[in-house]
Enzyme design. Structure first.
Site, PDB file in Angstrom:
ATOM      1  N   GLU A 121     -13.040   5.562   5.372  1.00  0.00           N
ATOM      2  CA  GLU A 121     -12.169   5.487   6.541  1.00  0.00           C
ATOM      3  C   GLU A 121     -11.335   6.750   6.626  1.00  0.00           C
ATOM      4  OE1 GLU A 121     -10.701   1.290   7.488  1.00  0.00           O
ATOM      5  OE2 GLU A 121     -10.285   1.571   5.385  1.00  0.00           O
ATOM      6  N   ASP A 135      -2.395   6.352  -3.582  1.00  0.00           N
ATOM      7  CA  ASP A 135      -1.259   5.733  -2.899  1.00  0.00           C
ATOM      8  C   ASP A 135      -0.621   4.631  -3.740  1.00  0.00           C
ATOM      9  OD1 ASP A 135      -3.328   3.920  -2.743  1.00  0.00           O
ATOM     10  OD2 ASP A 135      -2.649   3.123  -0.810  1.00  0.00           O
ATOM     11  N   ASP A 182      -0.978   1.394  -4.079  1.00  0.00           N
ATOM     12  CA  ASP A 182      -1.793   0.422  -4.804  1.00  0.00           C
ATOM     13  C   ASP A 182      -3.125   0.998  -5.289  1.00  0.00           C
ATOM     14  OD1 ASP A 182      -2.654   0.578  -2.153  1.00  0.00           O
ATOM     15  OD2 ASP A 182      -3.491  -1.436  -2.190  1.00  0.00           O
ATOM     16  N   SER A 226       0.798  -1.216   0.000  1.00  0.00           N
ATOM     17  CA  SER A 226       0.000   0.000   0.000  1.00  0.00           C
ATOM     18  C   SER A 226       0.837   1.275   0.000  1.00  0.00           C
ATOM     19  CB  SER A 226      -0.963  -0.048   1.186  1.00  0.00           C
ATOM     20  OG  SER A 226      -1.862   1.018   1.110  1.00  0.00           O
ATOM     21  N   HIS A 227       0.674   2.076   1.048  1.00  0.00           N
ATOM     22  CA  HIS A 227       1.324   3.386   1.125  1.00  0.00           C
ATOM     23  C   HIS A 227       2.738   3.294   1.688  1.00  0.00           C
ATOM     24  CE1 HIS A 227      -0.660   2.151   4.718  1.00  0.00           C
ATOM     25  NE2 HIS A 227       0.137   2.923   5.410  1.00  0.00           N
ATOM     26  N   ARG A 281      -1.705   5.469  16.998  1.00  0.00           N
ATOM     27  CA  ARG A 281      -2.521   6.472  16.324  1.00  0.00           C
ATOM     28  C   ARG A 281      -3.473   7.080  17.354  1.00  0.00           C
ATOM     29  NH1 ARG A 281      -0.886   5.425  11.319  1.00  0.00           N
ATOM     30  NH2 ARG A 281      -1.199   3.423  10.294  1.00  0.00           N
ATOM     31  N   ASP A 321      -5.715   2.504  -3.791  1.00  0.00           N
ATOM     32  CA  ASP A 321      -7.008   2.441  -3.104  1.00  0.00           C
ATOM     33  C   ASP A 321      -7.268   3.651  -2.202  1.00  0.00           C
ATOM     34  OD1 ASP A 321      -5.186   1.699  -1.198  1.00  0.00           O
ATOM     35  OD2 ASP A 321      -6.122  -0.225  -0.702  1.00  0.00           O
ATOM     36  N   ARG A 322      -6.228   4.426  -1.904  1.00  0.00           N
ATOM     37  CA  ARG A 322      -6.442   5.602  -1.051  1.00  0.00           C
ATOM     38  C   ARG A 322      -6.577   6.869  -1.891  1.00  0.00           C
ATOM     39  NH1 ARG A 322      -3.030   5.260   4.476  1.00  0.00           N
ATOM     40  NH2 ARG A 322      -3.492   3.090   4.955  1.00  0.00           N
ATOM     41  N   LYS A 331     -11.518  -0.136  -1.163  1.00  0.00           N
ATOM     42  CA  LYS A 331     -11.581   1.313  -1.314  1.00  0.00           C
ATOM     43  C   LYS A 331     -10.943   1.667  -2.651  1.00  0.00           C
ATOM     44  CE  LYS A 331      -7.619   2.007   1.818  1.00  0.00           C
ATOM     45  NZ  LYS A 331      -7.365   0.690   2.430  1.00  0.00           N
TER      46      LYS A 331
HETATM   47  C1  G16 Z   1      -5.228  -0.655   5.316  1.00  0.00           C
HETATM   48  C2  G16 Z   1      -6.637  -1.133   5.352  1.00  0.00           C
HETATM   49  C3  G16 Z   1      -7.530  -0.001   5.735  1.00  0.00           C
HETATM   50  C4  G16 Z   1      -7.070   0.604   7.049  1.00  0.00           C
HETATM   51  C5  G16 Z   1      -5.635   1.023   6.917  1.00  0.00           C
HETATM   52  C6  G16 Z   1      -5.030   1.608   8.186  1.00  0.00           C
HETATM   53  O1  G16 Z   1      -5.114   0.301   4.311  1.00  0.00           O
HETATM   54  O2  G16 Z   1      -7.031  -1.638   4.093  1.00  0.00           O
HETATM   55  O3  G16 Z   1      -8.840  -0.477   5.792  1.00  0.00           O
HETATM   56  O4  G16 Z   1      -7.853   1.701   7.384  1.00  0.00           O
HETATM   57  O5  G16 Z   1      -4.880  -0.091   6.537  1.00  0.00           O
HETATM   58  O6  G16 Z   1      -4.657   0.624   9.025  1.00  0.00           O
HETATM   59  P1  G16 Z   1      -3.784   0.855  10.320  1.00  0.00           P
HETATM   60  O7  G16 Z   1      -4.357   2.061  11.013  1.00  0.00           O
HETATM   61  O8  G16 Z   1      -3.968  -0.417  11.063  1.00  0.00           O
HETATM   62  O9  G16 Z   1      -2.363   1.116   9.900  1.00  0.00           O
HETATM   63  P2  G16 Z   1      -4.059   0.133   3.150  1.00  0.00           P
HETATM   64  O10 G16 Z   1      -4.315   1.310   2.250  1.00  0.00           O
HETATM   65  O11 G16 Z   1      -2.733   0.167   3.863  1.00  0.00           O
HETATM   66  O12 G16 Z   1      -4.363  -1.199   2.545  1.00  0.00           O
END
Ligand code: G16
Length: 542
Positions: A362, A276, A278, A112-113, A495, A280-281, A375
């Protein structure tokens, strides 16, 4: 030829918030990838002859893992693999392909990010036949299997040419290498008024989209510049790179600060957005106004009926617990259901499948709808564009109107990254121990109404998820939430989510951190953040 290879289990293959995420060298250990993929296959049944979608965000180790996954899919009995050209598929595009092709599931390679590169992050995620992330019962089974795995099946054939759109074979397995963008772009055309958006661009509307050298580059170039006629150069850093150009592909105000500065400048375009690693954000910034993801969810929900795909109205809205309550006020006005789930897109799957909700969001920059089961960054950007085209107003005007109608939920998230696991869990344990004594306690002008450790019972299948974050709710609607990230790959990340509801329009023009100052102080008072972590300020504020 299919081979059965003996292996030893690893003890650290527990999927987190979104799949298994580790540093690349961890994944490069002998049989590490093979063990995890075989654990996935061993935990799901009935895929003989079925279709598997495979793709990733193009980060370092993407192609190597895809070759392994294809050969293991062949040896385990899948009938067809669909893979994006060059190994590229955004997470929402993969979700769409799973649904469209009635695939058994999908393997998405992304962290992801998180940053990419030889010593940075990599990830493997499994999605089920509805196109969404595997629910907890499946990820728990995968982890359990990974602890006792002793063999895996793999074909010893040559690598697939991932760059040629074609159908190739690994013994009986058909491997379709497809255009990564076409199906997704076609889906977007069914949801949004491309004609109206195209006209808006033709009339001089200017936009900047930061693809962060991540997966959305090709999608954004095709959709924004080619199909919608945005000016050439609208999409910045549009070529996916294995290390994202050395940056974090995280669309927040820290990592997309150039976009932020541009949008705050005198010559700002009308609309700024980013996605981001991948895809999705999303990050949404209007001319001189940053829209928090929580507000974006509420504003999109309030205006979604302006887009053809949502003209019939919404069935309901879902948000993760730490996301602000702004969307709740929209749901109330629309007289539709609102659902509060734990963090993680996987919790929205049942609600979407059951037809209880249409839009989900989210605070972590994720928004999406029932069109896929992930997302979807570009979807959010396109819905914003559709709304701007339909209302013929600026982002600032739409936001001011929204707050005047519903009140404003000031919101910020403070992240403390790279903490020792002991300090972070100690802080959370201490908070949990205080829960019974918190109600009624006063912190400055704030008075605690209730406090709990959030637990969720899925209304569709009754499954229960506990310990999803500590919620402290104050009189008047303010709130602090504490939770530990489930997506990090080193140490622990605390967080702290801060929210203050302000109904009075006269107070809607405050600087967010000033509006939240009392809550920031209260958070430290309750959780002893400074003394327990040794940090006097957060590493990231979003
Ligand atoms: C993932 C999940 C999201 C979640 C996010 C944050 O996002 O797919 O649903 O809100 O992690 O997670 P955390 O607060 O546990 O770091 P992504 O975009 O990383 O796949």
């Amino acid at each position: 030829m299919n081979l059965i290879v003996a292996t030893q289990p690893y003890d650290d293959q527990k999927p987190g918030t979104s799949g298994l995420r580790k540093k690349v060298p961890v994944f490069q250990q002998p049989n590490y990838v093979e063990n995890f993929i075989q654990s996935i296959f061993d935990s799901v049944a009935g895929f003989s002859g079925e279709t598997l979608v495979i793709g990733g965000d193009g980060r370092y180790f993407n192609r190597e893992t895809i070759q392994i996954a294809i050969k293991m899919a062949a040896a385990n009995g899948f009938g067809r693999v669909i893979v994006g050209q060059g190994g590229i598929l955004s997470t929402p595009a993969a979700s769409h392909l799973i649904r469209k092709n009635k695939a058994f599931g999908g393997i998405i390679l992304s962290a992801s990010h998180n940053p990419g590169g030889p010593t940075e992050d990599f990830g493997i995620k499994y999605n089920v036949s509805n196109g969404g992330p595997a629910p907890e019962k499946v990820t728990d089974a995968i982890y359990a299997r990974s602890l006792e795995i002793d063999r895996y099946a793999i074909n010893d054939g040559p690598d697939i040419d991932l760059d040629r759109i074609s159908v190739q074979h690994v013994d009986d397995l058909a491997v379709e290498v497809i255009d990564s963008v076409d199906d997704y772009a076609a889906l977007m055309e069914t949801l949004f008024d491309f004609g109206a958006i195209r006209q808006m661009f033709a009339d001089g509307f200017r936009m900047s989209f930061d693809a962060m050298h991540a997966v959305t580059g090709p999608y954004a170039l095709e959709i924004l510049e080619r199909r919608l006629g945005a000016q050439p150069g609208t999409v910045k850093d549009g070529i996916p790179l294995p290390d994202f150009g050395g940056h974090h592909p995280d669309p927040n105000l820290v990592h997309a600060h150039e976009l932020y500065e541009l949008m705050m400048s005198a010559d700002a375009p009308d609309f700024g957005a980013a996605s981001d690693g991948d895809g999705d954000r999303n990050l949404i910034i209007g001319k001189r106004i940053f829209v928090t993801p929580s507000d974006s969810l509420a504003m999109l929900a309030a205006n979604a009926h302006l887009a053809p795909g949502y003209s019939g109205g919404l069935k309901g809205i879902a948000r993760s617990m730490p996301t602000s309550g702004a969307a709740d006020r929209v749901a109330e006005k629309l007289d539709i259901g609102i659902y509060e789930t734990p963090t993680g897109w996987k919790f929205f799957g049942n609600l979407l499948d059951a037809g209880l909700v249409t839009i989900c969001g989210e605070e972590s920059a994720g928004t999406g709808s029932s069109h896929v089961r992930e997302k979807d960054g570009l979807w959010a950007v396109l819905l914003w564009l559709n709304i701007l085209a339909a209302r013929k107003q600026s982002v600032q005007e739409i936001a001011a109107d929204h707050w005047a109608t519903y009140g404003r939920n000031y919101y910020a998230r403070h992240d403390y990254e790279g903490l020792s696991v002991e300090a972070a869990t100690g802080l959370m344990d201490n908070l949990r121990a205080q829960l019974p004594t918190l109600p009624g306690r006063k912190l400055g002008s704030l008075s605690i109404r209730t406090a709990d450790d959030f637990a969720y019972t899925d209304p569709v299948d009754g499954s229960v998820s506990e310990h999803q974050g500590i919620r402290i709710l104050f009189e008047g609607g303010s709130r602090i939430v504490f939770r530990l990230s489930g997506t990090g790959t080193s140490g622990a990340t605390l967080r702290v989510y801060l929210e203050r509801f302000e109904p009075d329009t006269a107070h809607h023009g405050m600087e967010t951190q000033i509006a939240l100052a009392g809550l920031i102080e209260a958070a430290d008072g309750i959780a002893q953040i400074r003394s327990r972590t040794g940090r006097d300020k957060p590493s990231v504020v979003t």
